[in-house]
Enzyme design. Structure first.
Site, PDB file in Angstrom:
ATOM      1  N   ARG A  53      47.225 127.266  34.124  1.00 29.32           N
ATOM      2  CA  ARG A  53      46.199 127.654  33.088  1.00 29.32           C
ATOM      3  C   ARG A  53      45.170 128.575  33.392  1.00 29.32           C
ATOM      4  O   ARG A  53      44.741 129.556  32.480  1.00 29.32           O
ATOM      5  CB  ARG A  53      45.751 126.476  32.257  1.00 29.32           C
ATOM      6  N   LYS A 214      58.947 112.189  23.475  1.00 28.21           N
ATOM      7  CA  LYS A 214      58.157 112.059  22.306  1.00 28.21           C
ATOM      8  C   LYS A 214      58.933 112.195  21.095  1.00 28.21           C
ATOM      9  O   LYS A 214      58.838 113.320  20.651  1.00 28.21           O
ATOM     10  CB  LYS A 214      56.973 113.326  22.341  1.00 28.21           C
ATOM     11  N   GLY A 366      55.253 120.782  28.307  1.00 28.62           N
ATOM     12  CA  GLY A 366      54.477 120.286  29.362  1.00 28.62           C
ATOM     13  C   GLY A 366      55.533 119.954  30.588  1.00 28.62           C
ATOM     14  O   GLY A 366      55.705 120.456  31.818  1.00 28.62           O
ATOM     15  N   GLY A 389      52.900 121.385  22.403  1.00 24.97           N
ATOM     16  CA  GLY A 389      52.545 121.173  20.969  1.00 24.97           C
ATOM     17  C   GLY A 389      52.611 122.435  20.117  1.00 24.97           C
ATOM     18  O   GLY A 389      53.193 122.542  19.202  1.00 24.97           O
TER      19      GLY A 389
HETATM   20  P1  ADP Z   1      57.708 117.917  27.226  1.00 25.44           P
HETATM   21  O1  ADP Z   1      56.397 117.587  27.868  1.00 25.44           O
HETATM   22  O2  ADP Z   1      58.704 118.935  27.684  1.00 25.44           O
HETATM   23  O3  ADP Z   1      57.760 118.374  25.751  1.00 25.44           O
HETATM   24  P2  ADP Z   1      58.199 115.201  26.440  1.00 25.44           P
HETATM   25  O4  ADP Z   1      56.925 114.707  26.876  1.00 25.44           O
HETATM   26  O5  ADP Z   1      58.733 114.883  25.194  1.00 25.44           O
HETATM   27  O6  ADP Z   1      58.708 116.548  27.181  1.00 25.44           O
HETATM   28  O7  ADP Z   1      59.023 114.167  27.623  1.00 25.44           O
HETATM   29  C1  ADP Z   1      59.090 114.143  28.847  1.00 25.44           C
HETATM   30  C2  ADP Z   1      59.142 112.849  29.280  1.00 25.44           C
HETATM   31  O8  ADP Z   1      60.514 112.367  28.750  1.00 25.44           O
HETATM   32  C3  ADP Z   1      59.531 112.929  31.003  1.00 25.44           C
HETATM   33  O9  ADP Z   1      58.611 112.117  31.207  1.00 25.44           O
HETATM   34  C4  ADP Z   1      60.976 112.027  31.000  1.00 25.44           C
HETATM   35  O10 ADP Z   1      60.586 111.158  32.168  1.00 25.44           O
HETATM   36  C5  ADP Z   1      61.142 111.347  29.743  1.00 25.44           C
HETATM   37  N1  ADP Z   1      62.679 111.097  29.400  1.00 25.44           N
HETATM   38  C6  ADP Z   1      63.414 112.054  29.646  1.00 25.44           C
HETATM   39  N2  ADP Z   1      64.853 111.313  29.239  1.00 25.44           N
HETATM   40  C7  ADP Z   1      64.496 110.033  29.098  1.00 25.44           C
HETATM   41  C8  ADP Z   1      65.231 108.732  29.106  1.00 25.44           C
HETATM   42  N3  ADP Z   1      66.690 108.972  28.880  1.00 25.44           N
HETATM   43  N4  ADP Z   1      64.703 107.830  28.896  1.00 25.44           N
HETATM   44  C9  ADP Z   1      63.326 107.836  29.066  1.00 25.44           C
HETATM   45  N5  ADP Z   1      62.659 108.760  29.420  1.00 25.44           N
HETATM   46  C10 ADP Z   1      63.039 109.837  29.303  1.00 25.44           C
HETATM   47 MG    MG Z   2      55.303 116.093  27.533  1.00 25.32          MG
END
Ligand code: ADP
Ligand code: MG
Length: 408
Positions: A53, A214, A366, A389
């Protein structure tokens, strides 16, 4: 004839043609307030652990230095409830000085006498970094007195904090309106240009890949993507809620019971709009989250004591084929618990498939971005968004307060 931009204005305020950018400003020698997103992870000693960043703000700082501007730089870091030494920006100031190979002054307060006098004496090309904006209670809620104090530090307002653009904080929203001359920095300009290409007129087929954990926040995004994409590939924890909604027994997998009906609504909407939602057909499961045991199992026969930790190879193959044919790809959310090497295979394979795709590719979020770096394919993705977000809100078509404040 006036402003040429008016000749091809879009119905939405979101277009990159409709926010003020640095080229709209008369910068020469002016004192510029820059709101950046320097919300970086710090180690126990206050040293910067990941400087992505900080790197992202350098083009704007260079541009301002080239125009002989003194710069007052401000950011939040973490979620402190008030002054908190463990969330100080002092480590950022140190690292930034190295990166720009120049002067970064750090008076150690957000507003106050030291900041004011330092700002007054600031020379062209020098940077004054304020302390963490969230140390001041006025950063939340649009406090006019706080906004005025920040306003008095500079002549021009530049916002380059894309990661915070979806928040209506004093420094990202209210403050902007106090400046006649205000604009987006080069980072926001780049983000908006890339994301607009997906929102406004994507080349088709447009394949959206959504995963991660999320779930409640992402269902809304999925819903809006149904109106934009041709095909949705759903993996990660998010897919579990859909599998459960379709009646599959998925054991101890992460699932949001409250959202099963919403998942059904989304599938019905997709069917109505003739958008395909592709769910995993096979998975890598484990019997304990902290164990290294892994099993390759079809999603219709998941044992009750197992949890889904990654997508299986059959699913990977189908997703790869879809991605290879895409002309536009947007990816958010990992396909599995990729932090553990045994469950990172699906996410890595998707990262490589997106990198190999010849269409226009964008990754936001992230963890998704971390996965792209981990897979060493970052330089083969067209746009990596710095805002998790914010990029999702933008893609969903929601208005971002910080961009609203910079609208032409
Ligand atoms: P991003 O930051 O890319 O938007 P999120 O914050 O929504 O993504 O989710 C990231 C998390 O999702 C990771 O820490 C990963 O471990 C978790 N994750 C992915 N698949 C699964 C699953 N099948 N069960 C539990 N957690 C998961
Ligand atoms: Mg995330």
């Amino acid at each position: 004839y006036g402003d040429h931009r008016a000749l091809h204005s879009f119905p939405t305020r979101r277009s990159s043609d409709l926010i003020r950018t640095l080229s709209d400003l008369d910068l020469k020698g002016q004192r510029v307030f820059v709101r950046a997103d320097l919300n970086v992870p710090l180690d126990g000693k206050g040293e910067v652990m990941d400087e992505t960043r900080i790197q992202a703000i350098l083009p704007t700082l260079r541009h301002l230095a080239d125009h002989q501007c003194p710069v007052i730089l401000a950011s939040h870091l973490g979620r402190p409830k008030g002054p908190d030494p463990s969330a100080s920006l002092v480590g950022v100031a140190k690292r930034l000085a190295e990166l720009i190979d120049g002067t970064v002054l750090f008076p150690g307060e957000v507003v106050g006498e030291r900041v004011t006098s330092t700002a007054e004496e600031l020379k062209a090309g020098e940077v004054l970094l304020l302390e963490n904006l969230r140390f001041h209670p006025g950063e939340k809620g649009g406090d006019p007195e706080f906004a005025r104090a920040l306003r008095d530090l500079a002549d021009i307002y530049v916002n380059d904090a894309f990661g915070t653009a979806h928040r209506k904080d004093t420094s990202t929203y209210d403050l902007a309106f106090l400046f006649e001359q205000r604009a987006a920095g080069l980072l926001i300009e780049k983000e908006v240009a890339a994301l607009s290409r997906i929102v406004e007129d994507p080349e088709r087929p447009f394949v959206a890949i959504v995963g991660g954990a999320k779930i409640s926040g992402k269902l809304e995004i999925l819903k809006s993507l149904i109106h934009k994409a041709n095909l949705l590939l759903v993996g990660g924890g998010l897919a579990n809620t859909f599998l459960a909604a379709k009646g599959y027994q998925i054991g101890k997998s992460l699932v949001e019971e409250d959202l099963l009906q919403e998942a059904r609504n989304i599938m019905a909407l997709a069917q109505q709009r003739q958008v395909m939602i592709r769910l995993p057909t096979d998975a890598i499961t484990t019997d304990r989250i902290d164990s290294k045991n892994r099993y390759h199992i079809q999603v219709n026969v998941i044992p009750v004591n197992h949890l889904i930790a990654d997508i299986g190879e059959q699913t990977v193959g189908k997703f790869q084929a879809d991605i290879a044919r895409a002309k536009t790809v947007f990816w958010n959310g990992p396909m599995g618990i990729f932090e553990k090497s045994g469950f990172a295979g699906g996410t890595r394979a998707i990262a490589k498939a997106v990198a190999a795709c010849e269409g226009f590719t964008v990754v936001g979020g992230g963890e998704s971005v971390a996965a792209v770096h981990q897979s060493n394919v970052a330089d083969r993705i067209n746009h990596i968004s710095t805002g998790g977000g914010a990029s999702l809100e933008f893609i969903a078509g929601n208005s971002l307060p910080a961009l609203e404040a910079l609208a032409l």
